[in-house]
Design a protein around this motif. Sequence first.
Motif, short mmCIF file in Angstrom:
data_model
loop_
_atom_site.label_atom_id
_atom_site.label_comp_id
_atom_site.label_asym_id
_atom_site.label_seq_id
_atom_site.Cartn_x
_atom_site.Cartn_y
_atom_site.Cartn_z
N THR A 1 0.82 -1.21 0.00
CA THR A 1 0.00 0.00 0.00
C THR A 1 0.85 1.26 0.00
N VAL A 2 1.93 1.25 0.75
CA VAL A 2 2.81 2.43 0.80
C VAL A 2 3.40 2.71 -0.58
N VAL A 3 3.83 1.66 -1.28
CA VAL A 3 4.37 1.81 -2.63
C VAL A 3 3.32 2.43 -3.55
N LEU A 4 2.07 1.93 -3.45
CA LEU A 4 0.98 2.42 -4.30
C LEU A 4 0.73 3.91 -4.05
N PHE A 5 0.62 4.30 -2.79
CA PHE A 5 0.34 5.71 -2.48
C PHE A 5 1.50 6.61 -2.92
N GLU A 6 2.72 6.15 -2.75
CA GLU A 6 3.86 6.97 -3.16
C GLU A 6 3.91 7.14 -4.68
N GLU A 7 3.50 6.09 -5.42
CA GLU A 7 3.52 6.17 -6.88
C GLU A 7 2.38 7.03 -7.42
N VAL A 8 1.20 6.93 -6.79
CA VAL A 8 0.01 7.62 -7.31
C VAL A 8 -0.13 9.02 -6.73
N ILE A 9 0.16 9.16 -5.42
CA ILE A 9 -0.07 10.44 -4.75
C ILE A 9 1.23 11.20 -4.53
N GLY A 10 2.28 10.44 -4.17
CA GLY A 10 3.55 11.08 -3.88
C GLY A 10 3.79 11.17 -2.38
N SER A 11 5.02 10.95 -1.99
CA SER A 11 5.34 10.95 -0.56
C SER A 11 5.32 12.34 0.05
N ARG A 12 5.35 13.39 -0.81
CA ARG A 12 5.35 14.76 -0.31
C ARG A 12 4.02 15.46 -0.54
N PRO B 1 -3.46 15.28 -5.38
CA PRO B 1 -3.47 14.04 -4.60
C PRO B 1 -4.87 13.50 -4.33
N VAL B 2 -5.86 14.40 -4.29
CA VAL B 2 -7.23 13.96 -4.03
C VAL B 2 -7.72 13.06 -5.16
N VAL B 3 -7.36 13.39 -6.41
CA VAL B 3 -7.77 12.58 -7.56
C VAL B 3 -7.18 11.17 -7.45
N GLY B 4 -5.89 11.10 -7.12
CA GLY B 4 -5.26 9.79 -6.95
C GLY B 4 -5.90 8.99 -5.83
N THR B 5 -6.23 9.67 -4.72
CA THR B 5 -6.87 8.98 -3.59
C THR B 5 -8.22 8.42 -3.99
N ILE B 6 -9.01 9.21 -4.73
CA ILE B 6 -10.33 8.75 -5.17
C ILE B 6 -10.19 7.54 -6.10
N LEU B 7 -9.24 7.58 -7.01
CA LEU B 7 -9.03 6.46 -7.94
C LEU B 7 -8.66 5.18 -7.18
N ILE B 8 -7.82 5.31 -6.16
CA ILE B 8 -7.42 4.14 -5.37
C ILE B 8 -8.63 3.56 -4.64
N HIS B 9 -9.49 4.42 -4.12
CA HIS B 9 -10.68 3.93 -3.41
C HIS B 9 -11.68 3.27 -4.38
N ILE B 10 -11.79 3.80 -5.59
CA ILE B 10 -12.65 3.15 -6.59
C ILE B 10 -12.09 1.77 -6.93
N HIS B 11 -10.77 1.71 -7.05
CA HIS B 11 -10.12 0.42 -7.31
C HIS B 11 -10.41 -0.57 -6.19
N MET B 12 -10.27 -0.14 -4.93
CA MET B 12 -10.55 -1.03 -3.81
C MET B 12 -12.01 -1.47 -3.80
N PHE B 13 -12.92 -0.55 -4.16
CA PHE B 13 -14.34 -0.91 -4.22
C PHE B 13 -14.58 -2.04 -5.21
N SER B 14 -13.97 -1.95 -6.39
CA SER B 14 -14.17 -2.97 -7.41
C SER B 14 -13.60 -4.32 -6.98
N VAL B 15 -12.47 -4.28 -6.27
CA VAL B 15 -11.85 -5.53 -5.79
C VAL B 15 -12.68 -6.14 -4.67
N ALA B 16 -13.11 -5.31 -3.71
CA ALA B 16 -13.80 -5.80 -2.52
C ALA B 16 -15.21 -6.29 -2.80
N THR B 17 -15.84 -5.79 -3.86
CA THR B 17 -17.20 -6.21 -4.18
C THR B 17 -17.26 -7.24 -5.30
#
Length: 397
Positions: free
Chosen positions: A211-222, A289-305
């Motif tokens: 998860t840390v790798v994903l957030f750093e790649e999509v959102i950025g560590s800074r 970063p908000v766009v990346g966060t939303i995309l990650i949550h949509i991805h999790m929704f599709s996986v979890a359902t």
Amino acid sequence: MGTFGRRTANLCSLAMAAIGWICIVFSNSVTLLLLARFLQGLGMGMIAALGPVLIGEYTSPKNRGLFLMTISVTVSMGVFAIQTLGAYLPWKICALACIGIVLFNMAVVALSPESPTFLADKERYDECRKMFKYLRGDSENEELEKMITTRMMAKKQQIDKVETFAEKVYFKVNYLKQTFKKKEFYKPILIMFHIFTMSQWSGVNILTSYTVVLFEEVIGSRSGINIPLMIVLIGALRIMENIIGMVFIKLLRRRVMLFITIAINVTALLAIAGYSYARVCNWLPYDMPVVGTILIHIHMFSVATGALPLGYVLAGELFPMEYKGLCGSISMLFFSMNLFVNMKTVLVLVNSWGLYGMYCFYAGVMVYCLIVVGMLLPETKDRTLQDIEEDFRCRKQ
């Protein structure tokens, strides 16, 4: 589970898990830790093959999908709980807590009834009727009698008594040859191979283990976003989304749910890939970063359902009564192989192709598997296991 029963196999898997956790508690070397993980892997492999089969045999057609979805919910709850405990407690204390959970589960299993399907397979028909009525009442006697009648007819076609060792070997080899030619055997396995491939290449492992790798790649560590908090939120949302999936499985047909959730999954993978590529190439007008966060949550929704829980659901519905143990073991082998390969290649693919290249590859795998499953998978919602088996046997493709 085919020889000694579902309950005995379940207890054996829990015993493996308990011994593994005990080894972790008392470990003082890497060797003992590896032994513990090996034992836990055996236990996980056993219960992963057994769990969907047992729930599918326990429950009625109308409620079967709902109960099978609880596997995904409880897995999500376990992941969330152990990640939270691990953040605040020493790992040996976490292992002690897990031993307590395993011991509680062993008590529940020991008090549970044996599967009516297993009892019918062993020609213990009176016990089968008793356990079937205990689990489902008197409203589904037609399914019960049809299951028993089918099993009686299958037993008449088998040669149970062979005298010499050579005859036993010949009988077993010939039996396996005939089994692998049967549509009701190889078609469910082929479907589950692609279903389990979708579940592991949907991106679930990078969402849960990297998860840390994903957030750093999509959102950025800074980006200023609290990544540890986001990881906890993803775990909590996964549980909620699994529960939403339980509602979907009750209302929607299996094929409809499969196509909708996998379509969302593929779209999310491609959207994250495009957004990540745009960040790398500095095409974005400003950091979002908000766009990346939303995309990650949509991805999790599709996986979890969809991709993840539907694997458990279909594993409890597709396998024929006579070959449940063999089908479950072979399918779980595919599951484990996909899990192993996917987990071990995440960092390699991210480093060589970038997150965007890896996610495009994942999307291609998902599309291919969806096409194959769409061609082979019958509708299973609200149908008895016997009807599904006969559907495979009679289908022309």
